[in-house]
Design a protein around this motif. Structure first.
Motif, PDB file in Angstrom:
ATOM      1  N   ALA A  22      65.318  -0.944  23.348  1.00  0.00           N
ATOM      2  CA  ALA A  22      64.880   0.245  24.084  1.00  0.00           C
ATOM      3  C   ALA A  22      64.188   1.258  23.174  1.00  0.00           C
ATOM      4  CB  ALA A  22      66.075   0.903  24.779  1.00  0.00           C
ATOM      5  N   GLY A  23      64.542   1.294  21.883  1.00  0.00           N
ATOM      6  CA  GLY A  23      63.890   2.225  20.968  1.00  0.00           C
ATOM      7  C   GLY A  23      64.804   3.358  20.565  1.00  0.00           C
ATOM      8  N   GLU A  24      64.214   4.492  20.253  1.00  0.00           N
ATOM      9  CA  GLU A  24      64.981   5.610  19.710  1.00  0.00           C
ATOM     10  C   GLU A  24      64.773   6.858  20.557  1.00  0.00           C
ATOM     11  OE1 GLU A  24      63.470   6.763  15.882  1.00  0.00           O
ATOM     12  OE2 GLU A  24      61.402   6.713  16.549  1.00  0.00           O
ATOM     13  N   ALA A  25      65.609   7.849  20.296  1.00  0.00           N
ATOM     14  CA  ALA A  25      65.459   9.210  20.815  1.00  0.00           C
ATOM     15  C   ALA A  25      65.194   9.223  22.319  1.00  0.00           C
ATOM     16  CB  ALA A  25      64.351   9.934  20.042  1.00  0.00           C
ATOM     17  N   GLU A  26      64.257  10.069  22.730  1.00  0.00           N
ATOM     18  CA  GLU A  26      63.952  10.271  24.145  1.00  0.00           C
ATOM     19  C   GLU A  26      63.528   8.974  24.826  1.00  0.00           C
ATOM     20  OE1 GLU A  26      60.253  12.545  25.945  1.00  0.00           O
ATOM     21  OE2 GLU A  26      61.695  13.957  25.091  1.00  0.00           O
TER      22      GLU A  26
ATOM     23  N   GLU B 235      69.283   3.832  16.408  1.00  0.00           N
ATOM     24  CA  GLU B 235      70.009   4.952  15.808  1.00  0.00           C
ATOM     25  C   GLU B 235      71.346   4.408  15.320  1.00  0.00           C
ATOM     26  OE1 GLU B 235      70.098   8.447  18.386  1.00  0.00           O
ATOM     27  OE2 GLU B 235      68.282   7.759  19.407  1.00  0.00           O
ATOM     28  N   GLU B 236      72.173   5.266  14.749  1.00  0.00           N
ATOM     29  CA  GLU B 236      73.490   4.818  14.314  1.00  0.00           C
ATOM     30  C   GLU B 236      74.294   4.318  15.520  1.00  0.00           C
ATOM     31  OE1 GLU B 236      74.509   4.438  11.241  1.00  0.00           O
ATOM     32  OE2 GLU B 236      72.574   5.190  10.517  1.00  0.00           O
TER      33      GLU B 236
ATOM     34  N   GLU C 186      64.368   4.133   9.500  1.00  0.00           N
ATOM     35  CA  GLU C 186      63.354   4.651   8.575  1.00  0.00           C
ATOM     36  C   GLU C 186      61.997   3.988   8.817  1.00  0.00           C
ATOM     37  OE1 GLU C 186      62.649   4.113   3.863  1.00  0.00           O
ATOM     38  OE2 GLU C 186      64.600   4.953   4.419  1.00  0.00           O
ATOM     39  N   THR C 187      62.015   2.672   9.027  1.00  0.00           N
ATOM     40  CA  THR C 187      60.763   1.939   9.233  1.00  0.00           C
ATOM     41  C   THR C 187      60.114   2.327  10.560  1.00  0.00           C
ATOM     42  OG1 THR C 187      61.618   0.097   7.929  1.00  0.00           O
ATOM     43  CG2 THR C 187      59.736  -0.359   9.354  1.00  0.00           C
ATOM     44  N   THR C 188      60.916   2.447  11.608  1.00  0.00           N
ATOM     45  CA  THR C 188      60.370   2.854  12.902  1.00  0.00           C
ATOM     46  C   THR C 188      59.719   4.230  12.801  1.00  0.00           C
ATOM     47  OG1 THR C 188      62.028   1.544  14.084  1.00  0.00           O
ATOM     48  CG2 THR C 188      60.939   3.300  15.322  1.00  0.00           C
ATOM     49  N   ALA C 189      60.385   5.159  12.122  1.00  0.00           N
ATOM     50  CA  ALA C 189      59.814   6.500  11.944  1.00  0.00           C
ATOM     51  C   ALA C 189      58.508   6.447  11.165  1.00  0.00           C
ATOM     52  CB  ALA C 189      60.823   7.403  11.234  1.00  0.00           C
TER      53      ALA C 189
ATOM     54  N   ILE D 218      53.941  -1.824  20.157  1.00  0.00           N
ATOM     55  CA  ILE D 218      54.253  -2.364  18.831  1.00  0.00           C
ATOM     56  C   ILE D 218      55.729  -2.740  18.780  1.00  0.00           C
ATOM     57  CG2 ILE D 218      54.331  -1.887  16.350  1.00  0.00           C
ATOM     58  CD1 ILE D 218      52.033   0.101  16.783  1.00  0.00           C
ATOM     59  N   GLY D 219      56.005  -4.011  18.458  1.00  0.00           N
ATOM     60  CA  GLY D 219      57.374  -4.465  18.303  1.00  0.00           C
ATOM     61  C   GLY D 219      57.816  -4.331  16.856  1.00  0.00           C
ATOM     62  N   ILE D 220      59.001  -3.755  16.642  1.00  0.00           N
ATOM     63  CA  ILE D 220      59.548  -3.571  15.296  1.00  0.00           C
ATOM     64  C   ILE D 220      60.915  -4.253  15.278  1.00  0.00           C
ATOM     65  CG2 ILE D 220      60.125  -1.905  13.486  1.00  0.00           C
ATOM     66  CD1 ILE D 220      58.458   0.158  15.149  1.00  0.00           C
TER      67      ILE D 220
END
Length: 663
Positions: free
Chosen positions: A254-258, A286-287, A577-580, A594-596
């Motif tokens: 799903a990803g990060e943050a919002e 995230e953690e 870190e890499t996603t950011a 983009i897939g990470i």
């Protein structure tokens, strides 16, 4: 089931009722001392990110996860050595007084699964790669050769089932959209049906062996595919006479943050609203201790949901929950028809709106050039209530006024009125009028009055606590009466915490959008108590949420999408870190996905929707993909982002960030 429920269920058989909240009745599955399904509460879980061979690190992280509300903890076991170390982790936790059930996560390695099943309370297997090595090959199967493959799977899978039976170990059969086997892809394609059939192959074997401690999941990074797959799974389990197994819900990568919270809510929240789901995992980059409280936001919303006001039944025969089918609507200016859903910002409680205030909703005035510009999240309409804006708005933004203020205004042509039902017989704008209507007001009499009007757009709201179901029923009601007027979905909430404020509308609106309902979205700000700057800050937040929901539902793409897996013990680099880092240099590429992925398990298959992929393939090494095709292998991590950008540039999809800022 009464007559109203039978009407409600016409041609829909994935939930108990489309209008009355009732949780699906499932088997109870024993998982340590925390049973799942049956009459048990919906459980929340997560997965460790520490290397499984780091015993003490895994123990400490698990304790933090449990403290945050995690009820099951999943740990990766990619090989025999990690599977064996689960024993040390388990014993260390029990010595610390922690009895949380552990789940071994298995890909590719049946021998690791068989060992882990003797140690932990549950094992998760992926039917796409438990007995198959994916080669991305299209193979033509005869019925005989296909059956031979199923026999091969049975031989490989049966030992694990027998071990689970002997040890009282539960099993999750977890299908992932991106890692379907070549066999499934060849016969069913990259579809929800393929996902379901992938799991059913393994479930049939379990039932033949009289093993029923099973949990099932149908995960995808695309919430629309994920929702359709779970619905179809429940339908096919019943049709085939298989047991009603508990469901583990999740949107993978799903990803990060919002973005991660909104995307998860569109998928998980939509299913929970229909009573599906017995445990949830919100996958965030995230953690892991952050995930359980976020999942709890969705679960806790359902407390006392059975007591919601009744929703009148209607004939749902035109509703297809298994395929996306956009409701056909007449085009009214830039609403409906083939237009993307529009976004409306609520400034009706803001006094003295100035030019600079429009920055909050994506519109910027450049005084040195005497021109307006807007970013990718520039909203389409601004509702100012009874207080008209006293300056000329940019071309990409149009004002909506309460009817009484509009009729008195000197420039009625360039503004549109918002009417109540009682004002419908008054003078209308020649091109575009908005009618505010609640689901209770949507009667046959009203439909008779508005049917055929080609300059009306409905702004539809509900006060029912079972909002998603009430709004869905209203959309079907319009279809049944052949009313093709565009509909704006409006929701208004109390001043919630940030997570809830992202996830509630993502559920209520996103669930409708992925089913093809809704020509626009609006969040009311009636309950916001703030000064001028605080109101604008909240308006910006709401505007971002609305665009995020449209993006997650794949109905309006306005920004770069990152399909990033949550970290786990398999990850070969720091995902957060890499996603950011990747986001910082690419988040201006509108519409690019983009897939990470931290490892090859979550590689080309798991990022099935991505245009480009950045996948860990060894310590300090990255493999770059275009779609599912490897473009470069073993790229040193310090050069990998530059190489990724060059791939995008070679495809003609790269835009310099400065150029975007000046548009």
């Amino acid at each position: 089931m009464n007559a109203e429920q039978r009407l409600d269920q016409k041609e829909v058989d994935f939930c108990t009722s489309l209008t009355s909240y009732q949780r699906r009745k499932t088997l109870e599955v024993t998982i340590g001392n925390t049973p799942l399904g049956g009459d048990n509460p919906i459980r929340v879980q997560s997965m460790t990110t520490v290397d499984t061979m780091d015993t003490e690190g895994s123990i400490e992280q698990t304790l933090r996860m449990v403290a945050s509300g995690c009820e099951y903890v999943r740990i990766t076991a990619p090989s025999i050595k990690e599977a064996e170390n689960l024993r040390a982790i388990r014993d260390g936790l029990r010595a610390r007084g922690c009895e949380v059930p552990l789940v071994a996560d298995i890909h590719f390695t049946p021998n690791a699964a068989e060992l882990a099943a003797k140690i932990v309370e549950k094992v998760r297997v992926n039917p796409g790669n438990y007995a198959d090595k994916k080669k991305f090959e299209e193979i033509e199967y005869t019925d005989e050769s296909y059956q031979a493959e199923l026999d091969r799977i049975r031989d490989k899978f049966t030992p694990l089932v027998e071990i689970c039976k002997a040890n009282g170990t539960a099993m999750r059969i977890g299908t992932n959209h991106g890692s379907l086997s070549d066999r499934i892809m060849s016969r069913y394609g990259d579809t929800p049906l393929g996902m379901v059939e992938s799991a059913l192959e393994f479930i049939r074997i379990c039932e033949d062996l009289e093993f029923y401690d099973i949990v099932i999941s149908m995960k995808s990074s695309n919430p629309q595919v994920m929702v359709q797959a779970y619905r179809l799974l429940v339908k096919m389990l019943e049709e085939e006479g298989l047991k009603p197994y508990p469901l583990h819900l999740g949107v993978t990568e799903a990803g990060e943050a919002e973005d991660g919270r909104i995307k998860s809510a569109v998928g998980i929240g939509t299913l929970l609203e229909d009573g599906l789901g017995d445990t949830v995992r919100v996958s965030l980059t995230e953690e892991p201790e952050v995930e359980a409280p976020v999942g709890r936001v969705l679960v806790d919303r359902l407390k006392n949901r059975e007591q919601h006001p009744s929703i009148e039944s209607t004939d749902f025969g035109k509703y297809n929950p298994y395929e996306y089918q956009k409701r056909a609507t007449t085009e009214v200016l830039n609403f409906g028809g083939d237009n993307v859903p529009r976004v409306i910002a609520d400034f009706s409680h803001l006094s003295d709106v100035s030019i600079k205030d429009l920055k909050a909703i994506g519109h910027f005035y450049l005084p040195e050039l005497d021109k307006w510009t807007m970013n990718d999240l520039g909203c389409d309409y601004l509702y100012s209530g009874g207080k008209p804006i006293d300056f000329m708005l940019p071309n990409g933004l149009r004002e909506i006024l309460d009817y009484d203020a509009w009729i008195k205004h000197s420039d009625r042509k360039n503004k549109s009125p918002l009417l109540t039902v009682n004002q419908l017989d008054k003078e209308l704008h020649a091109q575009l009028n908005f009618l505010s209507v609640t689901t209770k007001e949507l009667t046959e009499e009203l439909l008779h009055r508005i049917k055929g009007l080609d300059q009306i757009v409905l702004i539809l709201s509900t006060a029912n606590t079972h909002a998603f179901a009430d709004l869905r029923r209203a959309m079907i009601y319009l279809m049944n009466h052949e009313v093709d007027i565009p509909v704006i979905i409006k929701r208004t909430y109390p001043d919630l915490g940030e997570d809830a404020m992202m996830m509630y509308p993502a559920t209520d609106m996103g669930g409708l959008l992925i089913d093809g309902f809704g020509d626009g979205v609006m969040l009311g700000m009636d309950h916001i108590k703030a000064d001028h700057d605080g109101y604008l800050e909240k308006a910006k937040f709401y505007n971002n949420i609305l665009f995020g929901i449209l993006q997650a539902a794949r109905t309006r793409i306005t920004k770069t999408e990152y399909i990033s897996c949550p970290s786990c013990g398999r990850t070969l680099f720091d995902l957060q870190e890499t996603t950011a880092m990747i986001r910082k240099r690419t988040d201006h590429l509108k519409g690019v996905k983009i897939g990470i992925m931290g490892c090859i398990v979550n590689g080309p298959g798991e990022m099935a929707d991505a245009d480009y992929g950045y996948v860990g393939s060894g310590k300090g090494k990255i493999t770059l993909y275009k779609g599912q095709e490897v473009m470069k292998r073993g790229v040193p991590s310090e050069r990998a982002l530059d190489e990724l950008i060059e791939l995008i540039r070679a495809d003609g999809k790269w835009i310099e960030p400065k150029a975007v800022a000046e548009e």
